[in-house]
Design a protein around this motif. Structure first.
Motif, short mmCIF file in Angstrom:
data_model
loop_
_atom_site.label_atom_id
_atom_site.label_comp_id
_atom_site.label_asym_id
_atom_site.label_seq_id
_atom_site.Cartn_x
_atom_site.Cartn_y
_atom_site.Cartn_z
N ASP A 1 41.58 34.61 47.78
CA ASP A 1 41.19 33.68 47.26
C ASP A 1 42.41 32.34 46.63
O ASP A 1 42.44 31.57 46.61
CB ASP A 1 40.28 33.32 46.55
CG ASP A 1 38.84 33.98 48.07
OD1 ASP A 1 39.01 34.02 49.09
OD2 ASP A 1 38.30 34.94 47.52
N SER A 2 42.79 33.28 45.53
CA SER A 2 43.33 33.17 44.45
C SER A 2 44.69 33.46 43.85
O SER A 2 43.28 34.84 43.52
CB SER A 2 42.52 31.27 43.72
OG SER A 2 41.47 32.12 42.86
N VAL A 3 45.45 32.75 42.95
CA VAL A 3 46.15 33.99 41.97
C VAL A 3 45.85 33.30 40.41
O VAL A 3 45.91 32.68 40.70
CB VAL A 3 46.90 34.89 42.08
CG1 VAL A 3 47.68 35.68 41.40
CG2 VAL A 3 47.50 35.89 43.55
N SER B 1 48.26 33.88 50.23
CA SER B 1 47.50 33.64 50.32
C SER B 1 46.94 33.55 51.70
O SER B 1 47.68 33.86 52.72
CB SER B 1 47.17 31.82 50.26
OG SER B 1 48.19 31.13 51.67
N GLY B 2 45.38 33.86 51.75
CA GLY B 2 45.13 34.46 53.42
C GLY B 2 44.84 35.74 53.25
O GLY B 2 44.37 36.39 52.09
N SER B 3 44.92 36.20 55.00
CA SER B 3 44.43 37.15 54.46
C SER B 3 45.33 38.44 55.05
O SER B 3 46.87 37.76 55.52
CB SER B 3 44.20 37.44 56.40
OG SER B 3 42.76 36.77 56.13
N VAL C 1 47.61 38.53 35.29
CA VAL C 1 47.26 37.47 36.23
C VAL C 1 45.91 38.36 36.76
O VAL C 1 46.29 39.47 37.48
CB VAL C 1 48.06 36.63 36.94
CG1 VAL C 1 49.14 36.49 36.48
CG2 VAL C 1 49.28 38.23 37.88
N PHE C 2 45.67 37.52 37.79
CA PHE C 2 44.38 38.62 38.59
C PHE C 2 44.22 37.45 40.27
O PHE C 2 44.24 37.05 39.99
CB PHE C 2 43.13 38.07 37.92
CG PHE C 2 42.52 39.06 37.00
CD1 PHE C 2 42.18 40.19 36.76
CD2 PHE C 2 42.56 38.47 35.87
CE1 PHE C 2 42.31 41.09 35.72
CE2 PHE C 2 42.55 38.75 34.23
CZ PHE C 2 42.51 40.38 34.44
N ILE C 3 44.53 38.80 40.73
CA ILE C 3 44.37 38.21 42.22
C ILE C 3 42.72 38.57 43.15
O ILE C 3 42.38 39.14 42.41
CB ILE C 3 44.93 39.15 43.01
CG1 ILE C 3 46.57 39.45 43.09
CG2 ILE C 3 44.54 38.85 44.88
CD1 ILE C 3 46.81 40.35 44.02
#
Length: 107
Positions: free
Chosen positions: A30-32, A46-48, A74-76
């Protein structure tokens, strides 16, 4: 985790993390998000990401005006069971005018 060891204050460190989807399901990124204003997420997959597939997260750490020991993340954010996956950067920034860190003196 990435340890950039010791750098001089003012340097910008760029690192690309590579991760593997070890789950049985598609991993949807979804985001980082960075936890610090000195870290910029410059690019990420990004994406799948299919099971067994890989993705990357590129970050830059700006040490301008910052000295001392760093331990930043940083968080995925994804659909994983954990919800968010941490990636850590650590190291030490020393004074660019020549200040020494004990590690640099061999002690």
């Amino acid at each position: 985790n990435f340890d950039f060891k010791t750098v001089k204050e003012g340097e910008t460190i760029v690192h690309t993390f590579t991760y593997t989807n070890t789950g049985a399901e598609v991993l949807n990124i979804d985001s980082v998000i960075s936890t610090s204003n000195c870290i910029t997420v410059t690019a990420y997959t990004s994406g799948s990401v299919q099971p067994g597939g890989q993705g990357t997260v590129e970050v830059s750490l700006n040490t301008k005006g910052r000295t001392g020991t760093f331990n930043k993340a940083v968080f995925i954010h994804s659909n994983s069971a954990n919800g968010k996956i941490p990636l850590y950067l650590k190291g030490t920034s020393i004074n660019s005018a020549g200040g020494m860190h004990p590690e640099d003196t061999g002690k």
